[in-house]
Design an enzyme around this catalytic site. Sequence first.
Site, mmCIF file in Angstrom:
data_model
loop_
_atom_site.group_PDB
_atom_site.id
_atom_site.type_symbol
_atom_site.label_atom_id
_atom_site.label_comp_id
_atom_site.label_asym_id
_atom_site.label_seq_id
_atom_site.Cartn_x
_atom_site.Cartn_y
_atom_site.Cartn_z
ATOM 1 N N SER A 89 1.722 -9.709 -0.815
ATOM 2 C CA SER A 89 1.417 -8.277 -0.737
ATOM 3 C C SER A 89 1.634 -7.662 0.640
ATOM 4 C CB SER A 89 -0.018 -8.040 -1.196
ATOM 5 O OG SER A 89 -0.907 -8.861 -0.454
ATOM 6 N N GLU A 111 -9.894 5.692 3.236
ATOM 7 C CA GLU A 111 -10.693 4.611 3.790
ATOM 8 C C GLU A 111 -9.740 3.448 4.015
ATOM 9 O OE1 GLU A 111 -10.332 4.987 0.547
ATOM 10 O OE2 GLU A 111 -9.595 2.969 0.149
ATOM 11 N N LYS A 113 0.813 -1.220 0.000
ATOM 12 C CA LYS A 113 0.000 0.000 0.000
ATOM 13 C C LYS A 113 0.848 1.273 0.000
ATOM 14 C CE LYS A 113 -4.139 -1.921 0.123
ATOM 15 N NZ LYS A 113 -5.028 -1.822 -1.071
#
Lengths: 266, 407
Positions: free
Chosen positions: B387, B120, B98
């Site tokens: 990830s 969010e 991210k």
Amino acid sequence: MNRIDKLFEEKRKTGGKTLVGFLTAGDPNPEKSIDNLKALITGCVDIIELGMPFSDPMADGPVIQQASIRALNSGTNADKVFELAAKIREKSQIPIVLFSYYNPIFTYGKEKFIQKAVESGADGLLVVDLPFEEMGELEPELTKAGLHLIKLIAPTTGTERMIEILKDARGFVYFVSMTGVTGSGGIDITSIKESVRKIKEITTVPVCVGFGVSTPDQAASLRNAADGIIVGSAFVKIIEAAGADEDVSGKITGFAKKLKKALAAG
Amino acid sequence: MTNSLTEKKNNLPDKNGHFGMFGGRYVAETLMPALLELEKAYYENIGDSSFRTELNMLLADYTGRPTPLYYAQNLSIQAGGAKIYLKREDLTHTGAHKINNTLGQVLLAKRMGKRKVIAETGAGQHGVATATAAALFGMECKVFMGVEDIERQAPNVHRMKLLGAEVVPVSTGTGTLKDAMNEALRYWVSVVRDTFYVIGSVAGPHPYPVMVRDFQRIIGDEAKSQIMRIEGRLPDMLVACVGGGSNAMGLFYPFLDDAGVAIVGVEAAGEGIETGNHAATLTAGTPGVLHGSKSYLLQDEYGQVKNAFSISAGLDYPGVGPEHSWLKTTGRVRYESVTDAEAVDAFMLLSRKEGIIPALESSHAVARAIKEARNMGKNHIIIVSLSGRGDKDLASVENYLRSKEQK
């Protein structure tokens, strides 16, 4: 002639102002909902804006979110909304504007949706999350069917963009009174007046102001600024405050009359 | 570093953000001017070498890129087929991919003169990554998070608060990622003039899907040059998990034109597709419009969005990025699904065999990769996007195992 156009033609002759009353269809349930909608008519509302409940109403504040939940939990869906519209139409020639997010239209099938809207006696459609850039997938077919796609202008909309959006304005222009979700407080009358004046330089289509308008005082102060006002959350709050079995039609009629009086005085 | 940000692998999206019939901008008029401003600023900045230089420096020195491409030999032996490589996004600063995107977006926000950012978050990884970038650039940060996710991802809530962000609990709907995004969009409408919305996935209205993809493609760009260096050839298959789909889009995008590379996206099947309790949007959904774009959705025949379900907060979303919907339609990417039980098994297996505790999201990709590897020869190569790391999921896994024992 579309009933919305007919209404505003009469208003133009008499100089009267228009009150658009919003309720979520099926709130708190389909049976009570028809009484509440009739109460709006008894209260002399000029246009009914009938909200299609949606699971993810991202442009709505808590009041209309809860209305959506009540309506969905009581089994309201697009077919029920069309039934409600048809029931109003049986008794009255009041213009009806359906309010919806785009997904319930797209997933129901837009051809079928438009056909049912026409059959149920609706006059216009307002799709809150279908901006100018995406309108092409709905507006031509809608217009062909004789329904108006109501255009929204926001406080953030610049002049150039306004001109593009309003090129094909029909019925009335919905001016969003503040940057926020429905039912937020704190509208600025002076800046609303300025924006409406700007819109009126661009189009001859009538302009109504909504989103944060909730009191007779606000109605009175907008009387000379616009052709009409749209009130939603304040009506829905009456339903919210009551129990599911309570008859609130008298209260809805009473509040509508107060708003009308405020719009008429002066 | 080969990341060019601007080198195109297809001509999509078009000028209004459409990937075939998907994508677009389905938002209230109030937000449209902000999206147009963002689109303009985005294209100006990625075309600007000083922006790219600053971002690349941050990705290298602050984030720790390039992340390793690790040959998981023990896992490969266990699977008994193809060689499995792990693209170690779990080793980035903050522990998930991210950060690649939030550094890009917050740097862009700074250049646009914005002082406040909102986001969010589901699993909290995007929230942490946004709070981190906001701290670095001295910006105010608010993160919207569902109450259910606040409970199951508590460590990330503490991290966000430590980083100076305000975590806004969202209790509407099911209190998960979908509701957090609704609330973030509602709040954004009220502060749109001075606030930048950092969306964490390849979802939302244009230009977010293309912008997030471009910021995440560094995963695939690096993996491609790494595998060429290690093996001297392209892999046979890529596998990544798909919630909104940002780590998957990041890994897949640079390989889309390489016809010999099979690409597999893995959705969360929750308790099983047949139970209805899942988050497998592309597997079991239909096209619709949610959160500003047209894409596959879990919904009923009236267009009411259904609740998603997954043990993994980051995959617990009833929508998916529009480019994934497009890639499903064209058949370029095959989408599969993995249940909670299979994901937890993979979580345990990778921990024990490789000493790597993966995020529950990434565990879905690992589970599918093992299955795929079994049907492939030993000379075949699979790259899996790992990830994120699994520290945040320890409580979820423990609860899951305990409730299974009780049954």
